[in-house]
Design a protein around this motif. Structure first.
Motif, PDB file in Angstrom:
ATOM      1  N   ILE A   1       0.860  -1.171   0.000  1.00 29.83           N
ATOM      2  CA  ILE A   1       0.000   0.000   0.000  1.00 29.83           C
ATOM      3  C   ILE A   1       0.903   1.230   0.000  1.00 29.83           C
ATOM      4  CG2 ILE A   1      -1.755   1.259   1.303  1.00 29.83           C
ATOM      5  CD1 ILE A   1      -2.404  -1.406   2.712  1.00 29.83           C
ATOM      6  N   ILE A   2       0.622   2.176  -0.891  1.00 32.10           N
ATOM      7  CA  ILE A   2       1.396   3.422  -0.957  1.00 32.10           C
ATOM      8  C   ILE A   2       0.557   4.527  -0.321  1.00 32.10           C
ATOM      9  CG2 ILE A   2       2.592   5.065  -2.441  1.00 32.10           C
ATOM     10  CD1 ILE A   2       3.741   2.229  -2.594  1.00 32.10           C
ATOM     11  N   LEU A   3       1.105   5.182   0.690  1.00 33.56           N
ATOM     12  CA  LEU A   3       0.378   6.215   1.435  1.00 33.56           C
ATOM     13  C   LEU A   3       1.209   7.490   1.503  1.00 33.56           C
ATOM     14  CD1 LEU A   3      -0.399   3.793   4.349  1.00 33.56           C
ATOM     15  CD2 LEU A   3      -2.085   4.571   2.702  1.00 33.56           C
ATOM     16  N   ARG A   4       0.525   8.628   1.479  1.00 34.64           N
ATOM     17  CA  ARG A   4       1.200   9.911   1.676  1.00 34.64           C
ATOM     18  C   ARG A   4       0.431  10.677   2.748  1.00 34.64           C
ATOM     19  NH1 ARG A   4       1.513  12.346  -3.416  1.00 34.64           N
ATOM     20  NH2 ARG A   4      -0.585  13.129  -3.141  1.00 34.64           N
ATOM     21  N   VAL A   5       1.129  11.075   3.795  1.00 29.02           N
ATOM     22  CA  VAL A   5       0.508  11.807   4.900  1.00 29.02           C
ATOM     23  C   VAL A   5       1.310  13.070   5.177  1.00 29.02           C
ATOM     24  CG1 VAL A   5      -0.526   9.751   5.955  1.00 29.02           C
ATOM     25  CG2 VAL A   5       1.757  10.465   6.641  1.00 29.02           C
TER      26      VAL A   5
END
Length: 89
Positions: free
Chosen positions: A11-15
Motif C-alpha cells: 500500500i502506498i500512502l502519503r501523509v
C-alpha cells in the motif's frame, strides 16, 4: 498481478504529519498489510489504497462463505484460492 497490501504490491500512502503516519501504519499492521508511507507536509494526504482495502467486499464480509474456486471477493478477477485464500492459510 500481486494483490495490494502484499510484499509484491504494498500500500502506498502519503501523509502530512508523523502522528498521522503512525495512525495509518497501525491500521495496516493490525490487518497484516505491507505498506510504504511518505511524509510530505507540502502535499495533500493520499490514503486511497488503504481506504480501498478497508472498504473492499472481502473486508466487509459478505455473509456468504467463499469457495476455493469462486472468484475472489476483492475484485482481482482471480480464483479465491490463488488470491486472498493464500493469505488465509
Amino acid at each position: 498481478m500481486a494483490q495490494i497490501g502484499t510484499p509484491g504490491k504494498p500500500i502506498i500512502l502519503r501523509v502530512r504529519t508523523l502522528e498521522r503516519a503512525e495512525e495509518v501504519a497501525s491500521i495496516c499492521e493490525d490487518h497484516g498489510w505491507k505498506y510504504i508511507i511518505g511524509l510530505e507536509d507540502d502535499k495533500p494526504e493520499d490514503i486511497s489504497d488503504l481506504e480501498r482495502l478497508l472498504n473492499s467486499p472481502a473486508a466487509a464480509g459478505s455473509g456468504r462463505k467463499v469457495g476455493r474456486n469462486d472468484p475472489c471477493p476483492c475484485g482481482s478477477g482471480k480464483k479465491y484460492k490463488k488470491c486472498c485464500g493464500r493469505l488465509a492459510e
